[in-house]
Enzyme design. Structure first.
Site, PDB file in Angstrom:
ATOM      1  CE  LYS A  83      -7.209  -6.142  -7.342  1.00 37.82           C
ATOM      2  NZ  LYS A  83      -8.081  -5.195  -6.609  1.00 37.82           N
ATOM      3  CB  SER A 158      -6.545  -1.731  -7.787  1.00 33.71           C
ATOM      4  OG  SER A 158      -7.373  -2.520  -6.954  1.00 33.71           O
ATOM      5  CB  SER A 182     -10.458  -1.848  -6.611  1.00 33.88           C
ATOM      6  OG  SER A 182      -9.497  -0.849  -6.468  1.00 33.88           O
TER       7      SER A 182
HETATM    8  N1  GLN Z   1      -8.543   3.686  -6.023  1.00 35.70           N
HETATM    9  C1  GLN Z   1      -8.662   3.505  -4.605  1.00 35.70           C
HETATM   10  C2  GLN Z   1      -7.289   3.468  -3.999  1.00 35.70           C
HETATM   11  O1  GLN Z   1      -6.362   3.734  -4.683  1.00 35.70           O
HETATM   12  C3  GLN Z   1      -9.415   2.247  -4.305  1.00 35.70           C
HETATM   13  C4  GLN Z   1      -8.603   1.034  -4.527  1.00 35.70           C
HETATM   14  C5  GLN Z   1      -9.332  -0.223  -4.203  1.00 35.70           C
HETATM   15  O2  GLN Z   1     -10.561  -0.255  -4.095  1.00 35.70           O
HETATM   16  N2  GLN Z   1      -8.552  -1.260  -3.973  1.00 35.70           N
HETATM   17  O3  GLN Z   1      -7.111   3.201  -2.858  1.00 35.70           O
END
Ligand code: GLN
Length: 489
Positions: A83, A158, A182
């Protein structure tokens, strides 16, 4: 000799074994995956940067090491996608943000150092929601990643690029980060295994921080066995991360499937709300399969679950507003404004141009929650509620060994379906957020396919430090073969 199409079907464990025994060249494996990327990533858009040259060079070095008679590491010749918020020396680390345009990581994250030390081959950097804020990769400043199962749908986020890369067989292993879901949510939507380890089990050194008390790095793989293999390499204490757990890496031996007497808790608060019927059916089928293997289920109460979303959206943005203060146009990335010698203007213009709308929204939410006069009402209260949520987990784990829930309320949604309404996007993570707030481990495992042919995932959450047990359970679910098929790409 295996052809390229066979090589991209191999698991990480199979590749490492064959390369170590000299049955397979790491270079051929890397080339096969680079060819696959060239063939399908134009459609999927999982990668922000493919590191073809360095990958082939690293693979050849592994092959040379073997021909020199040296023993190879646990991930010998295994291609890995990272990532793009994880630092790999000499490569971009953009966080899918314009504010880091042109920025090159000066060092390897601990996880990358360990991967390289185990003879893995870094293939490239994958797409994400900007600074890992989002659930669909639609918040990437560059382009959205498509779900390999249906190119009209999101891969989740994400870490959507990493999940899509593994699902589309562009890599057998990828790393992501999970702050509120994410890793697990995109793994569920892409039909693969995604583990968010216990907080502190994997070093965060070299991960660009979003919300430091919640962030964890973890693996995406197509099998639980591969996730265990990856954890045996990337896990364990790191003195460079002050929140790293003191314990040595737990033994992540290849998981087996016997569940006799294992107590599975079903949190009733998770199951009351709106579950799509296909998700409900997959969840019930998964439970039956686990019971057939000796597990017992019982309902548990986690009464503070209803506060998790609000608590997360106070704590995560608060930490983000502080963490992201460093991106000011002075030290990293492009500088805008300030020609008149006005420093404030330089900050405003650099940040104004560099950050996208969701990142700005989070910085504003966090700054507000932390500001004097509001701190007690919002941030402090959220911290207290977080303690209650953690208490729910502690109480549940007195009665049961593992908690089981759906990973998401529904399968992958269509592009644009939730972008106009941040709250509905935030709700994609209702089942995954509490785990981060409590600091325990969670894994998403493919458990079924919806009538439209989309993957569905089930989540297991365990006591802190018991991630290896979660993967054993994941393996048992795989053995039940409730999930099959692959994206037609
Ligand atoms: N979807 C969640 C957010 O927008 C979690 C994102 C993540 O785990 N990085 O914060």
């Amino acid at each position: 000799m295996m052809g390229g199409t066979d090589l991209i079907r191999l698991s990480a464990s199979a590749i490492a074994g064959a390369v170590s025994r000299g049955e397979l060249k790491a270079e051929a494996v890397a080339q096969a995956h680079l060819d696959r990327i060239a063939a399908v990533d134009g459609k999927v858009n999982a990668f922000l940067k493919v590191l073809s040259g360095p990958a082939l060079e690293a693979a050849r070095a592994v092959d040379l090491k073997r021909s020199a008679g040296k023993p190879l590491g646990a991930l010998a010749g295994v291609p890995v996608a990272l990532k793009d918020n994880i630092c790999a020396a000499g490569a971009q680390v953009s966080c899918a943000s314009r504010i880091l345009d042109g920025y090159i990581a000066p060092y390897d994250a601990t996880v990358v150092e360990r991967l390289k030390g185990a003879d893995a081959v870094v293939l490239g950097k994958t797409n994400l929601d900007e600074f890992a804020m989002g659930s669909s990769t639609e918040n990437s400043a560059f382009f959205p990643t498509k779900n390999p199962w249906d190119l009209g749908r999101v891969p989740g986020g994400s870490s959507g690029g990493s999940a899509a890369a593994v699902a589309a067989r562009m890599a057998p292993l990828a790393l992501g980060s999970d702050t509120g879901g994410s890793i697990r949510q995109p793994a569920a939507l892409c039909g693969i295994v995604g583990l968010k380890p216990t907080y502190g089990a994997v070093s965060r050194y070299g991960l660009v921080a979003f919300a430091s008390s919640l962030d964890q790095i973890g693996p995406f793989t197509r099998t639980a066995e591969d996730a265990a293999l990856a954890m045996s390499v990337i896990g364990g204490h790191d003195p460079r991360d002050s929140t790293s757990l003191p314990a040595p890496a737990a033994a992540f031996a290849a998981p087996t499937g016997d569940l006799k007497g294992l107590r599975l808790g079903l949190p009733k608060e998770y199951l009351e709300g709106g579950l799509e019927p296909s998700m409900r059916a997959a969840f019930d089928a998964a439970l039956s399969a686990l019971k057939a293997r000796g597990a017992i289920t019982r309902e548990v109460a986690m009464p503070h679950t209803k506060y998790a979303l609000s608590v997360y959206y106070l704590i995560a943005p608060s930490e983000a507003s502080s963490n992201l203060a460093r991106f000011d146009g002075v030290r990293y990335g492009p500088r805008k404004g300030g020609a008149s010698g006005n420093l404030l203007e330089l900050y405003e213009e650099s940040r104004g141009a560099g950050f996208g709308p969701e990142v700005k929204r989070r910085i504003m939410l966090g700054t507000y929650a932390l500001s004097s006069g509001y701190y007690d009402a919002y941030y402090l209260k959220a911290q207290k509620a977080r303690t209650l949520i953690k208490g729910d987990f502690d109480a549940a784990f007195e009665d049961v060994d593992v908690l089981v829930t759906p990973t998401t309320p529904a399968p992958a949604f269509r592009f644009g379906e939730k972008t106009g309404d941040p709250l509905s996007m935030y709700l994609s993570d209702v089942f995954t957020l509490p785990c981060n707030l409590a600091g325990v481990g969670g894994v998403s495992v493919p458990a079924g396919v919806s009538p439209e042919g989309l993957p569905l995932g089930v989540q297991f959450m365990g006591r802190a430090g018991e991630d290896a047990g979660l993967l054993r359970l994941a393996r048992a679910l795989e053995d039940a073969k409730l999930f099959s098929g692959e994206p037609a790409l």
